[in-house]
Write a protein that holds these residues in place. Structure first.
Motif, PDB file in Angstrom:
ATOM      1  N   SER A 178      11.382  19.027  43.945  1.00 33.70           N
ATOM      2  CA  SER A 178      11.185  18.317  45.202  1.00 33.70           C
ATOM      3  C   SER A 178      12.487  17.770  45.775  1.00 33.70           C
ATOM      4  CB  SER A 178      10.224  17.147  45.000  1.00 33.70           C
ATOM      5  OG  SER A 178       8.919  17.595  44.888  1.00 33.70           O
ATOM      6  N   PHE A 179      12.741  18.085  47.027  1.00 27.38           N
ATOM      7  CA  PHE A 179      13.821  17.432  47.761  1.00 27.38           C
ATOM      8  C   PHE A 179      13.263  16.260  48.551  1.00 27.38           C
ATOM      9  CE2 PHE A 179      15.844  21.787  47.671  1.00 27.38           C
ATOM     10  CZ  PHE A 179      16.748  21.442  46.683  1.00 27.38           C
ATOM     11  N   TYR A 180      11.979  16.366  48.878  1.00 24.66           N
ATOM     12  CA  TYR A 180      11.327  15.330  49.654  1.00 24.66           C
ATOM     13  C   TYR A 180      10.145  14.806  48.856  1.00 24.66           C
ATOM     14  CZ  TYR A 180      14.247  17.184  53.302  1.00 24.66           C
ATOM     15  OH  TYR A 180      15.337  17.590  54.003  1.00 24.66           O
ATOM     16  N   CYS A 181       9.946  13.505  48.900  1.00 25.24           N
ATOM     17  CA  CYS A 181       8.823  12.896  48.183  1.00 25.24           C
ATOM     18  C   CYS A 181       7.521  13.522  48.691  1.00 25.24           C
ATOM     19  CB  CYS A 181       8.816  11.385  48.408  1.00 25.24           C
ATOM     20  SG  CYS A 181       7.350  10.581  47.762  1.00 25.24           S
ATOM     21  N   PRO A 182       6.696  14.126  47.793  1.00 22.82           N
ATOM     22  CA  PRO A 182       5.459  14.770  48.242  1.00 22.82           C
ATOM     23  C   PRO A 182       4.514  13.789  48.926  1.00 22.82           C
ATOM     24  CG  PRO A 182       5.915  15.311  45.951  1.00 22.82           C
ATOM     25  CD  PRO A 182       6.876  14.223  46.343  1.00 22.82           C
ATOM     26  N   LYS A 183       4.685  12.501  48.628  1.00 23.60           N
ATOM     27  CA  LYS A 183       3.741  11.512  49.134  1.00 23.60           C
ATOM     28  C   LYS A 183       4.189  10.907  50.464  1.00 23.60           C
ATOM     29  CE  LYS A 183       0.412   8.668  46.924  1.00 23.60           C
ATOM     30  NZ  LYS A 183      -0.096   8.378  45.593  1.00 23.60           N
TER      31      LYS A 183
END
Ligand SMILES: [Zn+2]
Length: 191
Positions: A178-183
């Motif tokens: 993940s590069f971006y928080c999934p949440k």
């Protein structure tokens, strides 16, 4: 998160449930009864959901149509009936919209996902499902923030490792790359 259920407006008379990405502790959750450890994680992660959503997750995760390591999933019963216990009949079509953050651009990618249990009249179910997918796409594109169509590869999670902890919301992603928080969608910083 609030807008995803709106994309199913007019397509269902049933409740729309939003399933968030799974945290690291459930990184191994798989709906396969022959793998008791992974199945137990899956049950612990999803036992609180409605029968419709649990049925949908079983079907759609088994064919790799969604992956809760990075997907947020707004789910409902799109066509057909439930049995007396509230579980969709085999020919009932379940699904909705799945969203994840694109690894390269950071844009939110939203896609329509539908599926059914297996039995039923295949030709009819196929045609109905195609029509539902088209309606879902129309609804997605009608969203005020939609930028257009994109062709992207879905992220490939590394099995059973887990990723970074988000400094913004504290979520520990089950998705290693993940590069971006999934949440919450914040950029994750690497140490
Ligand atoms: Zn976050």
């Amino acid at each position: 998160m609030e807008q995803l259920p709106d994309m199913l407006t007019g397509l269902t008379q049933h409740d729309i449930e939003v399933v968030e990405p799974l945290p690291m502790e459930y990184a191994g959750a798989i709906p396969q009864i022959v793998r008791p450890k992974e199945a137990m994680q899956w049950l612990n992660a999803h036992h609180y959901l409605s029968p419709i959503t649990r049925h949908a997750l079983l079907v759609l995760e088994s064919i790799d149509a969604i992956d809760l390591a990075f997907d947020t999933f707004a789910c409902t019963l799109l066509d057909g009936e439930t049995d007396t216990a509230g579980y969709p009949e085999y020919s009932a079509i379940v699904g909705g919209v799945a969203a994840h953050w694109d690894e390269a651009t950071g844009d939110m990618i939203v896609r329509g996902v539908v599926g059914w249990g297996g039995r039923g009249v295949r030709g009819d179910t196929d045609r109905l499902a195609q029509r539902l997918l088209a309606s879902i796409l129309t609804n997605i594109l009608a969203n005020q923030d939609a930028m257009g169509l994109a062709r992207v590869d879905r992220p490939v999670p590394a099995a059973g490792r887990g990723g970074l902890v988000c400094t913004s919301c504290g979520f520990a992603a089950a998705h290693e790359r993940s590069f971006y928080c999934p949440k919450c969608g914040m950029r994750l910083l690497r140490g």
